[in-house]
Scaffold this motif. Sequence first.
Motif, mmCIF file in Angstrom:
data_model
loop_
_atom_site.group_PDB
_atom_site.id
_atom_site.type_symbol
_atom_site.label_atom_id
_atom_site.label_comp_id
_atom_site.label_asym_id
_atom_site.label_seq_id
_atom_site.Cartn_x
_atom_site.Cartn_y
_atom_site.Cartn_z
ATOM 1 N N HIS A 147 3.541 7.212 -5.905
ATOM 2 C CA HIS A 147 2.207 6.617 -6.017
ATOM 3 C C HIS A 147 1.273 6.979 -4.865
ATOM 4 C CE1 HIS A 147 3.332 4.223 -9.457
ATOM 5 N NE2 HIS A 147 4.461 3.937 -8.839
ATOM 6 N N GLY A 148 1.727 7.787 -3.930
ATOM 7 C CA GLY A 148 0.877 8.109 -2.793
ATOM 8 C C GLY A 148 1.665 8.757 -1.676
ATOM 9 N N ARG A 149 1.742 8.038 -0.539
ATOM 10 C CA ARG A 149 2.458 8.596 0.607
ATOM 11 C C ARG A 149 2.985 7.486 1.497
ATOM 12 N NH1 ARG A 149 -2.080 9.176 4.424
ATOM 13 N NH2 ARG A 149 -3.872 8.605 3.176
ATOM 14 N N TYR A 150 3.910 7.884 2.350
ATOM 15 C CA TYR A 150 4.552 6.980 3.295
ATOM 16 C C TYR A 150 4.588 7.677 4.647
ATOM 17 C CZ TYR A 150 8.383 5.114 6.024
ATOM 18 O OH TYR A 150 9.136 4.613 7.059
ATOM 19 N N GLU A 182 -1.981 5.130 -3.658
ATOM 20 C CA GLU A 182 -3.292 5.626 -4.101
ATOM 21 C C GLU A 182 -3.658 5.117 -5.483
ATOM 22 O OE1 GLU A 182 -2.695 9.786 -3.409
ATOM 23 O OE2 GLU A 182 -2.890 9.515 -1.240
ATOM 24 N N LYS A 183 -2.669 4.827 -6.327
ATOM 25 C CA LYS A 183 -2.973 4.300 -7.661
ATOM 26 C C LYS A 183 -3.449 2.851 -7.579
ATOM 27 C CE LYS A 183 0.040 7.436 -10.102
ATOM 28 N NZ LYS A 183 1.161 7.654 -10.986
ATOM 29 N N ALA A 184 -2.753 2.029 -6.800
ATOM 30 C CA ALA A 184 -3.136 0.620 -6.650
ATOM 31 C C ALA A 184 -4.239 0.443 -5.615
ATOM 32 C CB ALA A 184 -1.923 -0.213 -6.247
ATOM 33 N N ARG A 185 -4.531 1.515 -4.852
ATOM 34 C CA ARG A 185 -5.526 1.488 -3.772
ATOM 35 C C ARG A 185 -5.193 0.419 -2.735
ATOM 36 N NH1 ARG A 185 -10.847 2.113 -7.566
ATOM 37 N NH2 ARG A 185 -10.898 4.373 -7.671
ATOM 38 N N THR A 186 -3.960 0.494 -2.243
ATOM 39 C CA THR A 186 -3.517 -0.425 -1.199
ATOM 40 C C THR A 186 -2.880 0.352 -0.050
ATOM 41 O OG1 THR A 186 -1.339 -0.749 -2.215
ATOM 42 C CG2 THR A 186 -3.065 -2.338 -2.790
ATOM 43 N N VAL A 187 -2.963 -0.251 1.124
ATOM 44 C CA VAL A 187 -2.260 0.245 2.311
ATOM 45 C C VAL A 187 -1.470 -0.943 2.850
ATOM 46 C CG1 VAL A 187 -2.448 1.226 4.623
ATOM 47 C CG2 VAL A 187 -4.105 1.885 2.857
ATOM 48 N N THR A 188 -0.137 -0.807 2.871
ATOM 49 C CA THR A 188 0.736 -1.874 3.335
ATOM 50 C C THR A 188 1.448 -1.422 4.597
ATOM 51 O OG1 THR A 188 1.073 -2.623 1.067
ATOM 52 C CG2 THR A 188 2.653 -3.403 2.717
ATOM 53 N N THR A 189 1.365 -2.231 5.629
ATOM 54 C CA THR A 189 1.950 -1.925 6.929
ATOM 55 C C THR A 189 2.962 -3.006 7.273
ATOM 56 O OG1 THR A 189 -0.150 -0.954 7.616
ATOM 57 C CG2 THR A 189 1.398 -1.500 9.357
ATOM 58 N N ARG A 190 4.176 -2.562 7.704
ATOM 59 C CA ARG A 190 5.228 -3.497 8.118
ATOM 60 C C ARG A 190 5.789 -3.062 9.464
ATOM 61 N NH1 ARG A 190 5.925 -3.225 2.560
ATOM 62 N NH2 ARG A 190 5.944 -5.233 1.528
ATOM 63 N N LEU A 191 6.111 -4.011 10.285
ATOM 64 C CA LEU A 191 6.593 -3.758 11.635
ATOM 65 C C LEU A 191 7.952 -3.061 11.659
ATOM 66 C CD1 LEU A 191 6.165 -4.330 14.717
ATOM 67 C CD2 LEU A 191 7.544 -6.385 14.358
ATOM 68 N N ILE A 192 8.062 -2.068 12.544
ATOM 69 C CA ILE A 192 9.354 -1.491 12.907
ATOM 70 C C ILE A 192 9.760 -2.065 14.264
ATOM 71 C CG2 ILE A 192 10.635 0.602 13.513
ATOM 72 C CD1 ILE A 192 8.722 2.139 11.623
ATOM 73 N N GLN A 193 8.876 -1.874 15.257
ATOM 74 C CA GLN A 193 9.129 -2.454 16.582
ATOM 75 C C GLN A 193 7.826 -2.590 17.345
ATOM 76 O OE1 GLN A 193 11.791 0.314 18.490
ATOM 77 N NE2 GLN A 193 10.123 1.519 19.319
#
Length: 137
Positions: free
Chosen positions: A34-37, A61-72
Motif C-alpha cells: 500500500h505504500g512504503r515503510y 498511500e491508498k489510505a493516505r495515512t502516515v503511522t509512526t511508532r517508537l523503536i527507541q
Amino acid sequence: PDDLLSLVSDVPAYSRFLPWVKASRISQHKQTPHGRYFVGEAVVGYKAFRAQFSTHVDVDEKARTVTTRLIQGPFRSLKCVWGFRDSESGTLVDLSLDFEFSELFLAELLRANMDKAVSKLIMAFTEEAKRRYALIG
C-alpha cells in the motif's frame, strides 16, 4: 491530500523546517503493498536538552495515512497517525498523537508547554506546505 502525505513522510527534510529537530534521516526503506515503510531517526534539541530517537514509519498511500511508532528514544511510548482526505474546501487533516516520556522531568516540561509546542509544530508544517506547493494564505 497526496502533497501533504508526501510532506509529512519526508522525514529527511524535518531538520530544515521543524523547530527543535537538529538532524533527521531514514533507513531500511522498503516498498509495501500500500505504500512504503522505513525507519525514521531524529535528533531533537532545546537549550541544553538533546535526545535521539527512532521510529517505524508506515506510509499508506491508498489510505493516505502516515503511522509512526517508537523503536527507541526518550519516550516510554509513542504513536502518531496523520490522515489526509479531500474536502470541499481543500484537505482535511487528522492528527492523533499519543506519547509518554520515560523521564518525569521531560514529561513535566512538555506538559507545561504542550499547547505552545503543538501550535509551533503545526505552523511549521503549514509554512513548509505553503513554500513547497506555492500555496497562498
